[in-house]
Design a protein around this motif. Structure first.
Motif, PDB file in Angstrom:
ATOM      1  N   LEU A 157      10.086   1.093  -5.674  1.00 35.04           N
ATOM      2  CA  LEU A 157      10.756  -0.197  -6.302  1.00 35.04           C
ATOM      3  C   LEU A 157      11.734  -0.743  -5.336  1.00 35.04           C
ATOM      4  CD1 LEU A 157      11.729   1.441 -10.023  1.00 35.04           C
ATOM      5  CD2 LEU A 157       9.866  -0.419  -9.294  1.00 35.04           C
ATOM      6  N   LEU A 158      12.251  -0.134  -4.375  1.00 35.03           N
ATOM      7  CA  LEU A 158      12.979  -0.883  -3.146  1.00 35.03           C
ATOM      8  C   LEU A 158      12.235  -1.808  -2.428  1.00 35.03           C
ATOM      9  CD1 LEU A 158      15.493  -0.993  -1.499  1.00 35.03           C
ATOM     10  CD2 LEU A 158      14.898   0.933  -0.001  1.00 35.03           C
ATOM     11  N   LEU A 159      10.818  -1.462  -2.326  1.00 33.27           N
ATOM     12  CA  LEU A 159      10.051  -2.100  -1.732  1.00 33.27           C
ATOM     13  C   LEU A 159       9.773  -3.444  -2.353  1.00 33.27           C
ATOM     14  CD1 LEU A 159       7.370   0.255   0.161  1.00 33.27           C
ATOM     15  CD2 LEU A 159       9.420  -0.784   1.004  1.00 33.27           C
ATOM     16  N   PHE A 160       9.573  -3.145  -3.604  1.00 28.92           N
ATOM     17  CA  PHE A 160       9.419  -4.437  -4.574  1.00 28.92           C
ATOM     18  C   PHE A 160      10.385  -5.285  -4.901  1.00 28.92           C
ATOM     19  CE2 PHE A 160       6.230  -1.392  -6.535  1.00 28.92           C
ATOM     20  CZ  PHE A 160       5.188  -2.091  -6.292  1.00 28.92           C
ATOM     21  N   ALA A 161      11.783  -4.994  -4.769  1.00 35.56           N
ATOM     22  CA  ALA A 161      12.959  -5.564  -4.652  1.00 35.56           C
ATOM     23  C   ALA A 161      13.024  -6.382  -3.039  1.00 35.56           C
ATOM     24  CB  ALA A 161      13.915  -4.710  -4.785  1.00 35.56           C
ATOM     25  N   ALA A 162      12.592  -5.942  -2.175  1.00 35.26           N
ATOM     26  CA  ALA A 162      12.560  -6.303  -0.833  1.00 35.26           C
ATOM     27  C   ALA A 162      11.567  -7.544  -0.763  1.00 35.26           C
ATOM     28  CB  ALA A 162      12.374  -5.442   0.481  1.00 35.26           C
ATOM     29  N   LEU A 163      10.302  -7.552  -1.582  1.00 34.75           N
ATOM     30  CA  LEU A 163       9.602  -8.408  -1.322  1.00 34.75           C
ATOM     31  C   LEU A 163      10.160  -9.610  -2.210  1.00 34.75           C
ATOM     32  CD1 LEU A 163       6.610  -9.466  -1.384  1.00 34.75           C
ATOM     33  CD2 LEU A 163       6.065  -8.251  -3.699  1.00 34.75           C
ATOM     34  N   GLY A 164      10.793  -9.317  -3.463  1.00 32.13           N
ATOM     35  CA  GLY A 164      11.526 -10.469  -4.210  1.00 32.13           C
ATOM     36  C   GLY A 164      12.586 -11.216  -3.412  1.00 32.13           C
ATOM     37  N   LEU A 165      13.121 -10.435  -2.494  1.00 35.42           N
ATOM     38  CA  LEU A 165      14.116 -11.140  -1.828  1.00 35.42           C
ATOM     39  C   LEU A 165      13.600 -12.134  -0.592  1.00 35.42           C
ATOM     40  CD1 LEU A 165      17.267 -11.467  -0.794  1.00 35.42           C
ATOM     41  CD2 LEU A 165      16.795  -9.150   0.368  1.00 35.42           C
ATOM     42  N   GLY A 166      12.408 -11.585  -0.047  1.00 32.71           N
ATOM     43  CA  GLY A 166      11.812 -12.386   1.034  1.00 32.71           C
ATOM     44  C   GLY A 166      11.222 -13.786   0.257  1.00 32.71           C
ATOM     45  N   ILE A 167      10.939 -13.556  -1.010  1.00 29.45           N
ATOM     46  CA  ILE A 167      10.378 -14.747  -1.575  1.00 29.45           C
ATOM     47  C   ILE A 167      11.286 -15.771  -1.917  1.00 29.45           C
ATOM     48  CG2 ILE A 167       9.136 -15.817  -3.674  1.00 29.45           C
ATOM     49  CD1 ILE A 167       7.826 -13.130  -4.049  1.00 29.45           C
ATOM     50  N   ALA A 168      12.635 -15.234  -2.129  1.00 26.14           N
ATOM     51  CA  ALA A 168      13.646 -15.841  -2.684  1.00 26.14           C
ATOM     52  C   ALA A 168      14.484 -16.359  -1.471  1.00 26.14           C
ATOM     53  CB  ALA A 168      14.706 -15.367  -3.622  1.00 26.14           C
ATOM     54  N   LEU A 169      14.285 -16.097  -0.217  1.00 22.63           N
ATOM     55  CA  LEU A 169      15.090 -16.198   1.070  1.00 22.63           C
ATOM     56  C   LEU A 169      15.289 -17.436   1.310  1.00 22.63           C
ATOM     57  CD1 LEU A 169      16.808 -14.138   2.630  1.00 22.63           C
ATOM     58  CD2 LEU A 169      15.113 -13.958   4.445  1.00 22.63           C
ATOM     59  N   PRO A 170      14.192 -18.367   1.551  1.00 23.99           N
ATOM     60  CA  PRO A 170      14.445 -19.785   1.979  1.00 23.99           C
ATOM     61  C   PRO A 170      15.460 -20.692   0.849  1.00 23.99           C
ATOM     62  CG  PRO A 170      12.151 -19.233   1.810  1.00 23.99           C
ATOM     63  CD  PRO A 170      12.894 -18.250   1.257  1.00 23.99           C
ATOM     64  N   PHE A 171      15.171 -20.218  -0.345  1.00 24.52           N
ATOM     65  CA  PHE A 171      16.244 -21.013  -1.323  1.00 24.52           C
ATOM     66  C   PHE A 171      17.680 -20.624  -1.191  1.00 24.52           C
ATOM     67  CE2 PHE A 171      16.933 -22.044  -6.196  1.00 24.52           C
ATOM     68  CZ  PHE A 171      17.645 -23.240  -5.576  1.00 24.52           C
ATOM     69  N   LEU A 172      17.693 -19.156  -1.158  1.00 28.10           N
ATOM     70  CA  LEU A 172      19.028 -18.539  -0.848  1.00 28.10           C
ATOM     71  C   LEU A 172      19.764 -19.069   0.674  1.00 28.10           C
ATOM     72  CD1 LEU A 172      20.837 -16.430  -2.155  1.00 28.10           C
ATOM     73  CD2 LEU A 172      19.874 -14.567  -0.559  1.00 28.10           C
ATOM     74  N   GLY A 224       0.839  -1.187   0.060  1.00 25.28           N
ATOM     75  CA  GLY A 224       0.048  -0.057   0.108  1.00 25.28           C
ATOM     76  C   GLY A 224       0.876   1.283   0.083  1.00 25.28           C
ATOM     77  N   ALA A 225       2.085   1.234   0.908  1.00 23.47           N
ATOM     78  CA  ALA A 225       2.923   2.246   0.803  1.00 23.47           C
ATOM     79  C   ALA A 225       3.545   2.531  -0.607  1.00 23.47           C
ATOM     80  CB  ALA A 225       3.671   2.320   1.983  1.00 23.47           C
ATOM     81  N   ALA A 226       4.068   1.553  -1.274  1.00 24.11           N
ATOM     82  CA  ALA A 226       4.542   1.581  -2.500  1.00 24.11           C
ATOM     83  C   ALA A 226       3.749   2.040  -3.629  1.00 24.11           C
ATOM     84  CB  ALA A 226       4.846   0.101  -3.061  1.00 24.11           C
ATOM     85  N   LEU A 227       2.418   2.384  -3.512  1.00 30.30           N
ATOM     86  CA  LEU A 227       1.617   3.015  -4.512  1.00 30.30           C
ATOM     87  C   LEU A 227       1.550   4.502  -4.062  1.00 30.30           C
ATOM     88  CD1 LEU A 227      -1.532   0.435  -4.765  1.00 30.30           C
ATOM     89  CD2 LEU A 227       0.730   0.654  -6.050  1.00 30.30           C
ATOM     90  N   LEU A 228       2.083   4.771  -3.247  1.00 26.80           N
ATOM     91  CA  LEU A 228       2.074   6.441  -2.749  1.00 26.80           C
ATOM     92  C   LEU A 228       3.593   6.935  -2.601  1.00 26.80           C
ATOM     93  CD1 LEU A 228      -0.644   6.103   0.099  1.00 26.80           C
ATOM     94  CD2 LEU A 228      -1.021   6.732  -2.298  1.00 26.80           C
ATOM     95  N   LEU A 229       4.418   6.055  -2.577  1.00 28.23           N
ATOM     96  CA  LEU A 229       5.961   6.655  -2.383  1.00 28.23           C
ATOM     97  C   LEU A 229       6.430   6.942  -3.806  1.00 28.23           C
ATOM     98  CD1 LEU A 229       7.545   4.073   0.038  1.00 28.23           C
ATOM     99  CD2 LEU A 229       6.996   6.405   0.583  1.00 28.23           C
ATOM    100  N   PRO A 230       7.340   7.756  -3.878  1.00 29.15           N
ATOM    101  CA  PRO A 230       8.184   8.054  -4.996  1.00 29.15           C
ATOM    102  C   PRO A 230       8.723   6.736  -5.557  1.00 29.15           C
ATOM    103  CG  PRO A 230       8.742   9.649  -3.479  1.00 29.15           C
ATOM    104  CD  PRO A 230       7.945   8.618  -2.504  1.00 29.15           C
ATOM    105  N   PRO A 231       8.968   6.726  -6.960  1.00 28.16           N
ATOM    106  CA  PRO A 231       9.399   5.708  -7.762  1.00 28.16           C
ATOM    107  C   PRO A 231      10.580   4.882  -7.059  1.00 28.16           C
ATOM    108  CG  PRO A 231       9.011   7.668  -9.368  1.00 28.16           C
ATOM    109  CD  PRO A 231       8.845   7.929  -7.697  1.00 28.16           C
TER     110      PRO A 231
END
Length: 677
Positions: free
Chosen positions: A439-454, A428-435
């Motif tokens: 995008l940092l939040l979207f990257a953190a989301l991806g890192l969270g998804i990959a974290l177990p495999f990593l 929700g914050a990502a839709l209101l923050l500057p670009p």
């Protein structure tokens, strides 16, 4: 005294300029009247007055503030036709010599609902004319301007949607849906605005449509009290008005997001946590990054991620071969997930910036994206069954960084349709923050998804607990075709829901042809041959014909809500307001056919006989929002609740306008306990 003198000087200057006629050809703000398209007799169509200021010039909101003048329009309409009130986008503030104005410095559109006469004949062309007057100003001078505006509306079925009107509507403040309360005390106006604590607010400002109530230039203070945002504004210095009702627009962020507010007199709580500017008005970026990371990590156990677990399981099993290979695959897989999340997030932000009403998982609202996912699921299922092998290193048993990267792309694409705990606030914050922060939040989301495999790839102790590669992998791989095959069947069903039965049938036929082609490819591969020109040419022809024919077969099914056991009504802002006015408890849930978490919750907690009995006993009104297809109204409501996606569950206690936001994972008795409170 200095501010009063400045105001008098401005008004004298304006009075002199008002006596000077301004020709339409010399306007500094060009005005054009447009109609969105045809409309049937008795129905409505939206008109737009497109205002385009020259560089350095600005126009005014309906309440211009300390100085200025809003637009007035005199209409000349056909007999029986009607127009509604002017609807403005969220304005900006401009302070000059201690006077605050509510202005628009760039192109903006004022929208007007137009009702076609009930006795109009199909094919008739209605001429609409209007004489508009407005004020155009720079920081130094103001010029009264006017224009003779005209457009035509054809009586008939609506035409193709006009993207400009979608963008203009997206710029309007969304209706809050819940009534606010206000009170005058100690020389201040205090307004209690129902706004969930999860809703992100940055640099808020309250624009009152009601004149002569507050001191526009005085600093505004905002306080958080649970799910209430309390605004405190000093009253006007000269003959302040105390109206019986207040209309206003609350700006939520500098980007122009806002909500409309209707407030009645009532109790306003004191105290609360004061918001100190943008930094304190929204959670810190570090906290949001951690929330996105945790949300991505938890997505690995959400039901919406299950179809991709087969591919991840094969990759994890291969990770035990060597430390170097495991780490290479771990990094490649993580890169694939992060790239996919950044791509989806960037596309989402770009579409919203262009005025599109989209939210998280918007890709599954598009029939052609579902078609592409279906063909991909069919190809993966055939591969897992051993019918053929991928032509490049990917999901084959040997493993490779390229394959791990592709697996990461696919895993993220499958995981992102749903939202989970911690993730809602971050997205929700990502839709209101500057670009860049978004995008940092979207990257953190991806890192969270990959974290177990990593973690498994880089921690030897974890990797040693993984099963050793062996003959069992072949059988396991074949069994993992089952969930992927079920995913393909689910996608065909989803295609019927968002594109119609004919579209789904054609897509299923194409999938069968693709499977047959892959079986032929597998036979050639087992004989040591490549696909061949004939095979590749046939596949290319099939895909080309599909790309040409499928879009024309898309038909939107009926948008009627499925009442189910709870006898749910279709969600709308009007239905919510009516339900709240009844004094009964209200349960609102947002769902979609492509959201597996939503469907699991519906089976486990919502569509159950104990829930129905408890709701009937308590008199609960149930509203169901279907977000399977793109719905701008639901998207705006989700944004207003601080949610970027679904599932979203809201509980309004009897007589309360402030909702309680429920967890995204519901227990079997969660709703029963709420109804029994």
């Amino acid at each position: 005294m200095a501010r009063l003198a400045a105001l008098i000087a401005f008004l004298l200057h304006l009075l002199i300029l008002t006596a000077m006629p301004a020709r339409a050809s010399e306007t500094n703000i060009a005005a054009t009247l447009l109609a969105e398209g045809p409309a049937m007799p008795g129905s409505r169509v939206t008109l737009a007055i497109d205002m385009q200021p020259k560089p350095g010039w600005h126009g005014y909101w309906q309440n211009p503030g300390d100085a200025g003048q809003g637009m007035t329009v005199d209409w000349a309409l056909p007999p029986g036709a009607k127009v509604g009130a002017l609807a403005y986008p969220v304005p900006a503030t401009l302070t000059i010599a201690g006077l605050m104005n509510h202005v628009f410095k760039t192109e903006y559109a004022v929208l007007v609902p137009f009702t076609v006469p009930a006795d109009a004949k199909p094919g008739q062309v209605l001429d609409l004319r209007a004489k508009a007057q407005w004020l155009a100003c720079t920081d130094e001078i103001c010029v009264p301007e006017q224009g003779e505006l005209a457009t035509r509306v054809t009586v008939g079925p609506p035409g193709q949607p006009d993207a400009r009107f979608d963008a203009w509507r997206a710029a309007l403040p969304a209706p809050l849906g819940s009534p606010a309360r206000f009170a005058f005390a100690g020389g201040k106006l205090r307004v209690a605005i129902p706004l969930p604590a999860a809703m992100q607010v940055s640099e808020p400002h309250l624009f009152l449509a009601t004149n002569s109530v507050v001191d526009y230039a005085a600093p505004q203070a905002f306080f958080r009290d649970g799910d209430l945002l309390v605004a405190e504004l000093p009253i006007a210095k000269f003959e302040p008005a105390q109206p019986a009702a207040i209309e206003a627009v609350l700006r939520l962020s500098p980007a122009g997001d806002g909500v409309t507010i209707n407030a009645a007199p009532g109790a306003v709580p004191t105290g609360g946590t004061r918001l100190q500017g943008a930094a304190a008005a929204t959670p810190s970026l570090a906290w949001l990054v951690l929330a996105a990371l945790a949300g991505g990590l938890l997505l690995n156990i959400m039901p919406c991620v299950f179809p991709i677990l087969s591919l991840k399981a094969l990759s994890l099993a291969r990770a035990g071969e060597s430390e170097a290979q495991a780490r290479a695959e771990g990094l490649a897989y993580t890169a694939g997930v992060i790239v996919a999340c950044l791509a989806l997030g960037g596309l989402l932000l770009g579409l919203r910036a262009a005025g599109q009403e989209v939210g998280w998982a918007f890709q599954l609202q598009e029939p052609l994206v579902v078609a592409a996912l279906l063909l991909l699921a069919v190809a993966i299922t055939a591969n897992l069954l051993g019918l053929y092998e991928f032509m490049v290193p990917g999901f084959a048993s040997e493993g490779s960084p390229q394959g791990a990267f592709a697996t990461g792309l696919l895993a993220a694409f499958a995981a992102t349709p749903c939202t989970g705990p911690f993730m809602a606030a971050a997205m929700g914050a990502a839709l209101l923050l500057p670009p860049l922060p978004a995008l940092l939040l979207f990257a953190a989301l991806g890192l969270g998804i990959a974290l177990p495999f990593l973690a498994i790839a880089w921690v030897p102790a974890l990797r040693r607990r993984m099963p050793k590669p062996g003959p069992w992998m072949g059988k396991f791989r074949n069994w993992m075709a089952l969930p992927m095959g079920l995913t393909a069947l689910a996608l065909i069903w989803l295609a019927s829901r968002i594109g119609g039965n004919a579209f789904a049938f054609a897509l299923g036929l194409i999938a069968v042809i693709v499977v047959a082609a892959l079986v032929l490819l597998g036979r050639r591969q087992r004989n040591g041959l490549a696909g061949g020109r004939l095979w590749w040419g046939g596949l290319a022809a099939l895909l080309a014909l599909s790309a040409i024919g499928l879009p024309g077969m898309v038909r939107a099914p009926d948008a009627s809500a499925e009442a189910g056991l709870l006898d749910a009504q279709p969600f709308s802002e009007e239905a919510l307001a009516k339900a709240q006015a009844s004094g009964k408890p209200v349960f609102v849930y947002m769902t979609a056919d492509w959201c597996l978490s939503c469907k699991v919750n519906e089976r486990v907690a919502i569509e159950r006989e104990p829930t129905r009995a408890a709701f009937q006993k308590a008199g609960v009104i149930v509203l169901r929002g279907d977000w399977t297809r793109r719905d701008p109204a639901i998207t705006r409501f989700l944004t207003a609740q601080g949610a970027a996606g679904i599932p979203l569950y809201l509980w309004y206690p009897a007589g309360s306008s402030t909702p309680e936001q429920l967890p995204q994972v519901l227990g079997p008795d969660s709703l029963v306990k709420l109804a029994q409170r």
